[in-house]
Design an enzyme around this catalytic site. Structure first.
Site, PDB file in Angstrom:
ATOM      1  N   ARG A  35     -96.670 -24.342 -72.099  1.00 13.97           N
ATOM      2  CA  ARG A  35     -97.105 -22.953 -71.941  1.00 13.97           C
ATOM      3  C   ARG A  35     -97.008 -22.433 -70.512  1.00 13.97           C
ATOM      4  NH1 ARG A  35    -102.103 -21.811 -76.168  1.00 13.97           N
ATOM      5  NH2 ARG A  35    -101.000 -22.572 -78.026  1.00 13.97           N
ATOM      6  N   ASP A 135    -111.721 -10.080 -77.125  1.00 14.12           N
ATOM      7  CA  ASP A 135    -111.076 -11.364 -76.882  1.00 14.12           C
ATOM      8  C   ASP A 135    -111.008 -11.563 -75.378  1.00 14.12           C
ATOM      9  OD1 ASP A 135    -109.447 -13.387 -78.788  1.00 14.12           O
ATOM     10  OD2 ASP A 135    -108.565 -13.392 -76.782  1.00 14.12           O
TER      11      ASP A 135
END
Length: 274
Positions: A35, A135
């Site tokens: 990532r 979030d």
């Protein structure tokens, strides 16, 4: 590129836990590399040691936000764990006796869950509902606000919802769907870290916090749920993931069914613990 050293991985582990309460196991080293390696390339850095020196240096605030976005998991799809939506429709909404429900989707990810909730609420109540969705990941919220998705994993969405609340893409948008702008405008998206208190004076009837607690240790679960219970009205409902548990936590909640809880009417009269 040099491999991710144990020391660099430990530093990332410590930072992610202190910043977001997320426990990153030793088995996740390959995930971290997959990532983040493109960020090293984009910044022209030779290895993860140099990357972390930049991230935690005086100019690294923006890259810290980028790293957090890339390391948080955003796996979701429309009407995931459908039993919870049936519960909301058949039991929770009728229990409000006509009062306008205030709902918080506390782990909105890329938007599939809050839009699923918005479709159901609109179907059942017209415009008499309020929905906040939050979030920690800014990039996920950008995706959510756009309301644009690939036509994949829609098998749990009711066919009439697909027709009423979504628009099918054509031309260059073939294979995509767009959430109806009117419905999209009803959902209030907020970037929020669950380690912090909800920033507004809300009193929610229902909070969805699904498939998030599994990333936290027990002290962090207690902290997060204390925050949530402080804005969940007495009698309000908390929905967690089917694979999650509140065992061992002291909370003003009573279990109604697996993964389903209600706040007790008098916050100090009874606390759930195990």
């Amino acid at each position: 590129m040099k491999p991710l050293s144990p020391e660099a991985f430990q530093r990332i582990q410590d930072w992610l836990y202190s910043s977001a309460g997320i426990l990153l196991s030793a088995q996740k080293q390959s995930l971290v590399v997959s990532r983040l390696w493109r960020r090293l390339e984009a910044l022209g850095l030779a290895d993860f040691d140099a990357y972390l020196a930049y991230v935690f240096g005086p100019q690294g605030a923006g890259e810290r936000a980028e790293m957090l976005d890339r390391l948080t998991t955003n796996e979701t799809y429309f009407f995931r764990e459908p039993g919870h939506f049936a519960l909301l429709k058949n039991r929770i909404l009728p229990s409000l006796h006509g009062r306008t429900p205030r709902v918080w989707c506390a782990a909105a990810s890329t938007g599939e869950e809050p839009y699923s909730l918005a479709m159901l609420l609109s179907d059942q109540l017209g415009t008499s509902w309020q929905l906040a969705a939050s979030d920690i990941c800014g990039r996920a919220l950008e995706k959510a606000r756009s309301g644009l998705y690939r036509m994949e994993r829609l098998n749990l969405m009711p066919e009439d919802y697909l027709k009423r609340f979504c628009r099918r893409g054509t031309g260059s948008y073939e294979g995509m769907l767009l959430i109806d702008p009117t419905l999209r405008g009803r959902v209030r998206f907020v970037q929020h870290n669950l380690l912090d208190r909800w920033p507004e004076a809300d009193d929610f009837d229902v909070i969805f916090l699904r498939n998030v607690l599994i990333y936290f240790d027990q002290p962090t679960r207690q902290r997060v749920l204390d925050h949530l219970c402080s804005v969940l009205r007495p009698g309000g409902w908390l929905i967690i993931g089917h694979c999650e548990s509140l065992a061992g936590l002291s909370l003003p909640l009573q279990q109604q069914a697996p993964s389903v809880y209600r706040r007790v009417s008098e916050p100090n009269s009874e606390r759930m613990s195990a």
